[in-house]
Design a protein around this motif. Structure first.
Motif, short mmCIF file in Angstrom:
data_model
loop_
_atom_site.label_atom_id
_atom_site.label_comp_id
_atom_site.label_asym_id
_atom_site.label_seq_id
_atom_site.Cartn_x
_atom_site.Cartn_y
_atom_site.Cartn_z
N GLU B 9 4.47 -3.89 -0.64
CA GLU B 9 3.81 -3.92 -1.71
C GLU B 9 3.11 -5.22 -2.74
O GLU B 9 2.01 -6.21 -2.81
N ASP B 10 3.90 -6.21 -1.99
CA ASP B 10 4.31 -7.42 -3.07
C ASP B 10 3.46 -8.52 -2.15
O ASP B 10 2.54 -9.05 -2.47
N LYS B 13 -0.14 -6.81 -2.61
CA LYS B 13 -0.95 -7.41 -4.02
C LYS B 13 -1.18 -8.71 -4.15
O LYS B 13 -2.34 -9.08 -4.46
N ILE B 18 -8.23 -6.62 -5.18
CA ILE B 18 -7.93 -6.00 -7.07
C ILE B 18 -6.19 -5.43 -6.70
O ILE B 18 -6.18 -4.01 -5.58
N PRO B 19 -5.41 -5.95 -7.08
CA PRO B 19 -3.94 -5.19 -6.23
C PRO B 19 -3.86 -4.33 -7.03
O PRO B 19 -2.79 -3.30 -6.58
N GLU B 20 -4.22 -3.63 -8.30
CA GLU B 20 -4.04 -2.53 -9.22
C GLU B 20 -4.21 -1.40 -7.98
O GLU B 20 -3.87 -0.31 -8.52
N GLN B 21 -5.16 -1.48 -6.79
CA GLN B 21 -5.67 -0.33 -6.51
C GLN B 21 -4.26 -0.10 -5.06
O GLN B 21 -4.85 0.61 -3.86
N SER B 23 -1.27 0.77 -2.60
CA SER B 23 -0.40 1.38 -3.22
C SER B 23 0.51 1.52 -1.74
O SER B 23 -0.11 1.95 -0.49
N ASP B 43 -10.47 -4.89 0.46
CA ASP B 43 -9.90 -5.45 0.39
C ASP B 43 -9.07 -4.55 1.71
O ASP B 43 -8.63 -5.81 2.02
#
Lengths: 187, 79
Positions: B9-10, B13, B18-21, B23, B43
């Motif tokens: 995840e890190d 991101k 768009i890091p909010e998207q 998962s 992305d």
């Protein structure tokens, strides 16, 4: 010289530090690193502005399989920094002087291959390499007139061939055959 | 969250716009843990990379982490 550098330790060092600290911790890699200004053993071949040098018990793991992990960390860091591909030779990850020794090894291999191609009047084919390594071969043979070097095939099987002057470039080996040998080397 | 899931995840991101998207879902099998990564459609190229090099780099890192944790990890990038 130092003043017109595009990438400086002061500007990208902290971002590299935060990114790598976290990645190394989560992957449980026992490595430490320092971000230092680039030195220039072969400025005509590679002239990095910033070098990230690793040490620690997992250096061996880092350099296994042609430094696969070292190069993977380097690639992810460059992408994190949004470095355009033409800038990739400006940042260099290293451990135990692997990169410098590899440049030396590739230069010698290029010279030996050129001699062999001239002597046998036949093209010499290198194993597939990364673009950065293919570039080193091309640069090492830049001044030669009896041979030329070319890259043929498709990544990740793209390889350098050394061709005697006046001879046509050989065809790419069948991709099926080369992907098979690639698989054979994996553990 | 497991360390490996956090790792994927890190990294994702750090790579995307768009890091909010981003998962990551972890699916544990008997031999292998599958890490399913989802990112914004725009992305996808960022996490795959030219000729798949970025995805390959993440997989190399997962291989090394797997050796440490005595577990095999597979990365699936879901479209």
């Amino acid at each position: 010289m130092a003043s017109n550098r595009k990438y400086k330790v002061e500007s990208i060092g902290p971002r590299i530090g935060v990114f790598l600290d976290n990645v190394l911790k989560l992957a449980r890699l026992r490595l430490s690193f320092e971000v230092v200004p680039g030195e220039v053993p072969h400025p005509e071949i590679e002239d990095p502005e910033v070098v990230v040098r690793f040490s620690g018990v997992d250096v061996e793991l880092l350099l296994e399989n042609k430094a696969e992990l070292l190069l993977a960390l380097e690639h992810l860091t460059m992408e994190m920094l949004r470095m355009p591909s033409e800038d990739h030779s400006l940042l260099c990850f290293d451990a135990d002087d692997y990169r410098m020794l590899r440049i030396e090894e590739l230069r010698l291999a290029a010279m030996t291959a050129a001699e062999k191609a001239i002597r046998t009047r036949a093209p010499f084919r290198f194993n597939p390499m990364t673009s950065r390594e293919r570039r080193i071969i091309h640069l090492a043979l830049r001044g030669q007139s009896a041979v030329r070097s070319e890259s043929i095939g498709v990544v990740p099987h793209r390889q350098v061939v050394i061709v005697p002057a006046g001879m046509p470039t050989p065809a790419v080996e069948s991709p099926a055959a080369s992907s098979f040998s690639q698989r054979g080397r994996r553990r | 969250m497991s360390e490996i899931r956090q790792l994927v995840e890190d990294i994702a991101k750090a790579l995307v716009d768009i890091p909010e998207q981003v998962s990551v879902r972890e699916v544990e099998g008997e031999q292998v843990t599958v890490l399913e990564l989802r990112v914004a459609p725009t992305d996808l190229g960022k996490v795959i990379g030219k000729q798949g090099r970025t995805a390959r780099s993440v997989r190399t890192l997962l291989g090394a982490a797997g050796m440490k944790l005595h577990r095999r990890f597979t990365l699936e990038i879901l479209e």
